[in-house]
Structure formats: C-alpha cells, structure tokens
Write a protein that holds these residues in place. Structure first.
Motif, PDB file in Angstrom:
ATOM      1  N   GLY A 187      15.883  24.751 -17.511  1.00  0.00           N
ATOM      2  CA  GLY A 187      16.855  25.041 -18.564  1.00  0.00           C
ATOM      3  C   GLY A 187      18.291  24.951 -18.108  1.00  0.00           C
ATOM      4  N   GLU A 188      18.513  24.481 -16.897  1.00  0.00           N
ATOM      5  CA  GLU A 188      19.888  24.380 -16.388  1.00  0.00           C
ATOM      6  C   GLU A 188      20.644  23.291 -17.151  1.00  0.00           C
ATOM      7  OE1 GLU A 188      22.282  23.559 -12.176  1.00  0.00           O
ATOM      8  OE2 GLU A 188      20.083  23.419 -12.258  1.00  0.00           O
ATOM      9  N   GLY A 189      21.904  23.591 -17.511  1.00  0.00           N
ATOM     10  CA  GLY A 189      22.716  22.626 -18.234  1.00  0.00           C
ATOM     11  C   GLY A 189      24.120  22.549 -17.688  1.00  0.00           C
ATOM     12  N   GLN A 190      24.724  21.366 -17.778  1.00  0.00           N
ATOM     13  CA  GLN A 190      26.080  21.157 -17.261  1.00  0.00           C
ATOM     14  C   GLN A 190      26.806  20.127 -18.111  1.00  0.00           C
ATOM     15  OE1 GLN A 190      26.245  20.002 -13.145  1.00  0.00           O
ATOM     16  NE2 GLN A 190      24.675  21.478 -12.506  1.00  0.00           N
ATOM     17  N   GLU A 191      28.144  20.188 -18.072  1.00  0.00           N
ATOM     18  CA  GLU A 191      28.951  19.061 -18.534  1.00  0.00           C
ATOM     19  C   GLU A 191      29.064  18.107 -17.363  1.00  0.00           C
ATOM     20  OE1 GLU A 191      33.571  18.238 -19.564  1.00  0.00           O
ATOM     21  OE2 GLU A 191      32.583  19.671 -20.918  1.00  0.00           O
ATOM     22  N   ILE A 192      28.605  16.886 -17.552  1.00  0.00           N
ATOM     23  CA  ILE A 192      28.550  15.929 -16.450  1.00  0.00           C
ATOM     24  C   ILE A 192      29.635  14.863 -16.549  1.00  0.00           C
ATOM     25  CG2 ILE A 192      26.113  16.299 -15.939  1.00  0.00           C
ATOM     26  CD1 ILE A 192      25.433  13.882 -17.661  1.00  0.00           C
ATOM     27  N   GLY A 193      30.448  14.919 -17.607  1.00  0.00           N
ATOM     28  CA  GLY A 193      31.542  13.958 -17.729  1.00  0.00           C
ATOM     29  C   GLY A 193      32.199  14.037 -19.087  1.00  0.00           C
ATOM     30  N   ARG A 194      33.163  13.150 -19.286  1.00  0.00           N
ATOM     31  CA  ARG A 194      33.831  13.010 -20.572  1.00  0.00           C
ATOM     32  C   ARG A 194      33.999  11.518 -20.852  1.00  0.00           C
ATOM     33  NH1 ARG A 194      35.315  17.530 -22.725  1.00  0.00           N
ATOM     34  NH2 ARG A 194      36.460  16.440 -24.360  1.00  0.00           N
ATOM     35  N   ALA A 195      34.208  11.181 -22.114  1.00  0.00           N
ATOM     36  CA  ALA A 195      34.319   9.765 -22.462  1.00  0.00           C
ATOM     37  C   ALA A 195      35.149   9.583 -23.719  1.00  0.00           C
ATOM     38  CB  ALA A 195      32.937   9.152 -22.676  1.00  0.00           C
ATOM     39  N   ASP A 196      35.706   8.410 -23.840  1.00  0.00           N
ATOM     40  CA  ASP A 196      36.364   7.979 -25.075  1.00  0.00           C
ATOM     41  C   ASP A 196      35.318   7.876 -26.178  1.00  0.00           C
ATOM     42  OD1 ASP A 196      38.468   6.422 -26.666  1.00  0.00           O
ATOM     43  OD2 ASP A 196      36.879   4.925 -26.479  1.00  0.00           O
ATOM     44  N   PHE A 197      35.707   8.204 -27.412  1.00  0.00           N
ATOM     45  CA  PHE A 197      34.756   8.195 -28.522  1.00  0.00           C
ATOM     46  C   PHE A 197      34.116   6.825 -28.728  1.00  0.00           C
ATOM     47  CE2 PHE A 197      37.432  11.884 -29.781  1.00  0.00           C
ATOM     48  CZ  PHE A 197      36.424  12.837 -29.794  1.00  0.00           C
TER      49      PHE A 197
END
Length: 346
Positions: free
Chosen positions: A324-334
């Motif tokens: 159940g571990e969760g993370q934000e792994i990045g960001r991106a342009d829409f």
C-alpha cells in the motif's frame, strides 16, 4: 452581464492556448470574444449558454474551435489556420461565414464536450509502468479509466527517448518529451491483458470517431495531428476497442478478479479529476478494497497523472499493494511536453 462572462471565457481559453503552444486557437478565441453577436443561431446559443462556459466548466470555446476544425478537415470551409496571423478581420470573416452557413453542424457539435486522447501522455506514464515492472518483476494487466479511444492503452507499441534512455521497438509514434530530473528505469515490459472504459468511447476504426478526435486537436499543432493519426492506425491494426461503461461499475468488475503471476495496474491521466466527488470516493474505496486483497503473487498498482494543488503541471503518483505504499514519482506538462522525474524513493 452574461455576454461579458462568455466573452471573458473565450479570453481565458485564449490565454491557455497561448501557454500550451497554439497561437492560432488563441487568436480564434480572441476574435470570437471580440466579434461574436446574436445575429446567428450559433451566436445566440453561445451568448445565452446556461452553464459555466469556460475551461473549468463546459469548455464552450473548445467546442466551437473543434466544430470549425472539423469543417475544415472535411473541406467544407477553408482552413482558418491558413489565414495571415495578423489579419484578425479575415479570420473573423471566415469564422462568421461558417457560423451562418454551417449552423446545424456547429449547433450539434456544441451539445457535447471536447474529447481528446493525448498520445504524449504515454511518455509520462511509461516510466511509471517501468517502475511497476521493475518492482514486481511480473507482466502487467492494464485497466485504464477514461480511456477515450484507448491510444494510451497501447503505450508499449510506441518508441521513446526519455532523457538518455531509449525504449520500445520501431514505431510510427515516437515520443521524446523534454526530460528533467533523474533517469527513468530501463527494462522490459510485458502486457498480458489490456482494457479501458469511457462514458463515450471513440472507436479508432470509425471514420466519424476519428474525425471527432482529430478535430479537437488544435489546428496549428501539426505534430499532434500527425502523431494521433499514426496512433489511430496502430490501434486499428491491433483491433483496439474501449468499453462504454461507467467508471465505478467497470472498476468493480475489473477489480473482482485477481491475476496470479501478473501485476494489475489501474491507471488514468487527467480523467479522475472530472468524476463527481461521490464517484471518486466510491472508486477510491473499491481500489483500497482490492489492494487489501492483493498478494505478492498478485499485486495491484495504481498509476495516476492528475492535476493537484500545485500549479504548472500534473502530479505523477504511484501506489502499490500489498504494502500500500504510495509516492509522487514526478510531475509533467498536461500535454506531455515535459516530464520532471523523481522516481520511486526507497
């Protein structure tokens, strides 16, 4: 007062189009904002629109832009995009003529929201799929919510350059976003099953559905038009179809079956945010319940590319069960023009 709100919505959309690399659509929206009147049925319909006209509501500016683009693709009007960039009057005259002579078609198109299937989001999702495959060591079962025509269900049929990493076999669709941050995982992915749902799925083999999808791509973004056309051809070759279904009912069915020896990946890109809050809560509960049943032999993963409170892009998040571990792994342009990759932090 309502006229002013409508005109402002077109100006807001124009600003968004400028920032997303479509100066033509921005000019078109500004011309409509300035010139539109009630002398045509279309003008009357738009200026009397009963709901939220803007990008966060009914997206009426993009409904109109898509209708005009569809007419140009069908060669029923001269392409407005070919008009001189500094000749606003000529642009408006071409638009005004279309509003008069093709009102029935435009009015029909105004009834439904824009529908897109941005292929470049596959380059945002791919490193997430690579992370899942790396961590689980298993082939993938894919379930995409809000899949439209399913073009991001076939991400493994495209070729990529993600920073210094190349991935995939030779393909007519090549994706190379501006890459920022860490290098992505680089490994093999095997897809053993793929399925998607949408309330209004588009069939890649249907000429009418292809026209609809292409018309909502901004007319001056020829790279997006060519890329989408190529992805549609690949979809037709592989018989790709998306199921017409409510997201929650469909998820309930998809999550009721475990897949020993494979990782089931539920994913969505700029889709979950449009669900009503009650349906979001129901969907979250379904995924959590399925996660509680996951095992090391039959893991579950959820990969998301969705807007959040941080402006200037979408968050890429990953959660994997049974831990159940969760993370934000990045960001991106829409639109997938750039990816800022962080990766899974151990």
């Amino acid at each position: 007062m309502h006229d002013e709100a409508v005109r402002n919505a077109f100006l807001v959309q124009a600003s968004a189009c400028d920032s997303l690399g479509s100066p033509f659509t921005a000019r078109l929206c500004r011309a409509v904002a300035t010139k539109l009147d009630r002398q045509t049925e279309v003008g009357e319909r738009i200026l009397s629109w009963p709901g939220d006209v803007g990008p966060s509501g009914d997206s009426v500016p993009l409904r109109l832009a898509g209708a005009l683009h569809a007419l140009a693709i069908q060669e029923k009007i001269a392409p407005l995009v070919d008009m001189a960039p500094d000749d606003e009057e000529a642009l408006w005259q071409g638009c005004s003529s279309a509003l008069r002579f093709h009102s029935a078609f435009i009015l029909e198109r105004l009834k439904s929201p824009p529908q897109t299937n941005e292929v470049r989001r596959s380059a945002v999702l791919l490193p997430g799929f690579l992370s899942i495959a790396e961590r689980s060591g298993k082939p993938l079962v894919l379930s995409e919510v809000g899949a439209s025509a399913g073009l991001n269900l076939q991400f493994d049929r495209y070729s990529y350059r993600l920073g210094d990493v190349t991935w995939g076999n030779q393909s007519d669709v090549f994706l190379s976003p501006e890459w920022r941050g860490d290098a992505p995982p680089d490994g093999r992915i095997e897809v053993v099953e793929r399925a998607g749902c949408d309330l209004n799925p588009l069939d890649p083999s249907s000429a009418e559905d292809r026209l609809r999808l292409m018309s909502y791509i901004w007319a001056d973004q020829t790279d997006r038009l060519e890329r989408t056309a190529a992805a549609l051809r690949i979809a037709v070759e592989n018989g790709l179809r998306v199921e017409k279904a409510d997201a929650i009912d469909w998820l309930k069915r998809r999550l009721s079956t475990q897949h020993p020896g494979a990782t089931h990946v539920v994913y969505h890109s700029i889709a979950w945010q449009y669900l009503p809050d009650a349906l979001k809560r129901a969907g979250e509960a379904l995924i959590a319940e399925a996660g509680a049943r996951a095992t090391p032999e039959a893991p579950l993963a959820r990969l998301q590319m969705e807007a959040d409170a941080t402006p200037g892009g979408a968050a890429i998040t990953l959660q994997i069960w049974p831990t159940g571990e969760g993370q934000e792994i990045g960001r991106a342009d829409f639109h997938g023009r750039w990816v800022e990759w962080r990766g899974w932090r151990r």
